[in-house]
Design a protein around this motif. Structure first.
Motif, PDB file in Angstrom:
ATOM      1  N   ARG A   1       0.832  -1.204   0.000  1.00  0.00           N
ATOM      2  CA  ARG A   1       0.000   0.000   0.000  1.00  0.00           C
ATOM      3  C   ARG A   1       0.866   1.254   0.000  1.00  0.00           C
ATOM      4  O   ARG A   1       0.554   2.235  -0.695  1.00  0.00           O
ATOM      5  N   ARG A   2       1.939   1.254   0.740  1.00  0.00           N
ATOM      6  CA  ARG A   2       2.821   2.413   0.794  1.00  0.00           C
ATOM      7  C   ARG A   2       3.457   2.674  -0.575  1.00  0.00           C
ATOM      8  O   ARG A   2       3.503   3.824  -1.044  1.00  0.00           O
ATOM      9  N   GLN A   3       3.944   1.628  -1.238  1.00  0.00           N
ATOM     10  CA  GLN A   3       4.544   1.793  -2.562  1.00  0.00           C
ATOM     11  C   GLN A   3       3.513   2.273  -3.583  1.00  0.00           C
ATOM     12  O   GLN A   3       3.802   3.152  -4.409  1.00  0.00           O
TER      13      GLN A   3
ATOM     14  N   LEU B   1      -9.676   1.766   1.858  1.00  0.00           N
ATOM     15  CA  LEU B   1     -10.202   3.008   2.443  1.00  0.00           C
ATOM     16  C   LEU B   1      -9.098   3.923   2.944  1.00  0.00           C
ATOM     17  O   LEU B   1      -9.143   5.143   2.726  1.00  0.00           O
ATOM     18  N   ASP B   2      -8.094   3.375   3.617  1.00  0.00           N
ATOM     19  CA  ASP B   2      -6.984   4.212   4.084  1.00  0.00           C
ATOM     20  C   ASP B   2      -6.235   4.835   2.907  1.00  0.00           C
ATOM     21  O   ASP B   2      -5.836   6.008   2.951  1.00  0.00           O
ATOM     22  N   LEU B   3      -6.053   4.039   1.865  1.00  0.00           N
ATOM     23  CA  LEU B   3      -5.391   4.549   0.668  1.00  0.00           C
ATOM     24  C   LEU B   3      -6.232   5.650   0.029  1.00  0.00           C
ATOM     25  O   LEU B   3      -5.713   6.697  -0.387  1.00  0.00           O
TER      26      LEU B   3
ATOM     27  N   ALA C   1     -13.103   9.164   2.781  1.00  0.00           N
ATOM     28  CA  ALA C   1     -12.294   8.440   1.802  1.00  0.00           C
ATOM     29  C   ALA C   1     -12.822   8.507   0.386  1.00  0.00           C
ATOM     30  O   ALA C   1     -12.047   8.477  -0.576  1.00  0.00           O
ATOM     31  N   VAL C   2     -14.145   8.605   0.222  1.00  0.00           N
ATOM     32  CA  VAL C   2     -14.761   8.295  -1.060  1.00  0.00           C
ATOM     33  C   VAL C   2     -15.425   9.529  -1.678  1.00  0.00           C
ATOM     34  O   VAL C   2     -16.276  10.166  -1.057  1.00  0.00           O
ATOM     35  N   SER C   3     -15.035   9.846  -2.911  1.00  0.00           N
ATOM     36  CA  SER C   3     -15.710  10.898  -3.666  1.00  0.00           C
ATOM     37  C   SER C   3     -17.067  10.425  -4.176  1.00  0.00           C
ATOM     38  O   SER C   3     -18.008  11.213  -4.281  1.00  0.00           O
TER      39      SER C   3
END
Length: 375
Positions: A69-71, A94-96, A129-131
């Motif tokens: 996820r970080r990459q 969701l965090d991303l 998180a969500v548009s």
């Protein structure tokens, strides 16, 4: 796009079937599976890395998953895509999505987390998180409207993929099954953790049934080579290799279509079985420590999607310690031999199919283009 498991791959592929013809030259990439790849989706990481279920199972893989996820986050910060679409996998996506949205990248989430079943407080996190949320059940739309989150009901893609009328005879012929004898299909799950905890109990159920009726035909489809190898390993370790089972690669829909009844792990597969208008027994086992935590977090008495959509136990559920081979075998035996029950379930599942049937590919693709256009 990020899809974390086989069902997400299917959902995303349905969207891409409507989206790709409208933006044929777009670069669409991330984490996905073979069905997404059929629409020129580019995989940056293998989807299997995210296919982990259960609290403690996730903890064991936490470092690797967090690293992916970080990459991916850094890659997308640099790339600034027109839109990011998280396909299910809420614990990863969701965090991303929060980070990407804060960076000005539009985010969509395709298929709502089950906030109507458990962890309803996540709607606050989803709002950050969500548009735009895409939902696959009609009752979900109002939940998001009430929370002020843009939402589109797209129908469930499975309702388009699976025909309203099922040709059971053709499916049995394709699998080489004897048309004179009944068929039970067993779906222990596509995740390795599901196969780990469900396989022995499910195959012991098959043993009870075939001991009672030697002509009964048992079909077990496997999602991939890794799942097949692990399944065989577990069966051998449990000394159940003598149970007469037809193990097939993929073709789960054919296996369901061929069945008189299905033993299925809870999840999207249970909805697939309902759309095939088949009786089923829903069962699920997991690591005991995970179960002790999760069993107190639900809002509803049901875990299977067919029961949730109907608002009652139309098919039996056996969870954790209740998922004994004896109990599951007895429930399956009842379904195999009760014509009235079979017809009633077929009628109810047909009505459910019509409710979920929409132009999912077209509606979801248009929603994506609208979000890109708003940017």
């Amino acid at each position: 796009m990020v899809a974390g498991e086989t069902s997400g791959d299917m959902l995303a592929a349905r969207m891409l079937s409507g989206l790709r013809p409208r933006i044929p030259d777009a670069r669409i990439h991330g984490i996905g599976g073979p069905r997404m790849a059929e629409h020129s989706f580019i995989n940056d990481w293998p989807m299997e890395k995210l296919s982990v279920r259960g609290l403690f199972e996730v903890l064991r893989h936490y470092r690797e998953i967090s690293g992916i996820r970080r990459q991916l986050r850094e890659q997308l910060f640099n790339e600034k895509p027109d839109v990011f679409i998280g396909v299910d996998a809420p614990d990863f996506n969701l965090d991303l999505e929060i980070d990407l949205r804060q960076a000005g990248i539009p985010t969509m989430h395709y298929i709502s987390p089950s906030i109507w079943a458990w962890r309803g407080g996540r709607i606050k996190k989803i709002a950050r998180a969500v548009s735009h949320m895409l939902v696959v059940f009609p009752f979900e739309e109002q939940i998001y409207r009430n929370a002020g989150i843009p939402v589109t009901y797209v129908g469930h893609p499975l309702a388009q993929v699976i025909p309203l009328e099922i040709d059971t005879a053709a499916a049995r012929e394709e699998l080489g099954l004897d048309p004179r004898f009944k068929v039970v299909t067993i779906l222990p799950g596509s995740r390795m953790s599901e196969i780990k905890y469900n396989t022995e109990a499910f195959i012991r159920t098959a043993k009870i049934l075939t001991d009672r009726e030697p002509n009964l035909q048992i079909v077990v489809p496997m999602a991939g080579n890794a799942q097949r190898s692990y399944y065989i390993q577990l069966v051998v370790a449990a000394k159940l290799e003598g149970v007469p089972v037809l193990l097939i690669d993929g073709r789960s829909h054919t296996a369901i279509a061929a069945a008189d009844t299905v033993l299925v792990a809870s999840g999207t597969a249970s909805l697939e079985v309902a759309l095939f208008k088949k009786p089923m027994v829903i069962a699920y086992k997991m690591m005991e420590a995970s179960w002790q935590i999760l069993k107190h977090m639900g809002y509803q008495p049901w875990v299977g999607l067919p029961n949730i959509l109907e608002g009652e136990f139309v098919v039996p559920e056996f969870l954790q310690s209740a998922a004994t081979p004896e109990a599951m075998a007895e429930a399956i035996w009842t379904q195999l031999n009760d014509d009235v029950l079979q017809n009633n379930l077929k009628d109810r599942f047909t009505a459910m199919h019509h409710t979920l049937l929409r132009d999912t590919a077209g509606i979801s693709a248009q929603a994506v283009l609208d979000v890109i256009g708003q940017r």
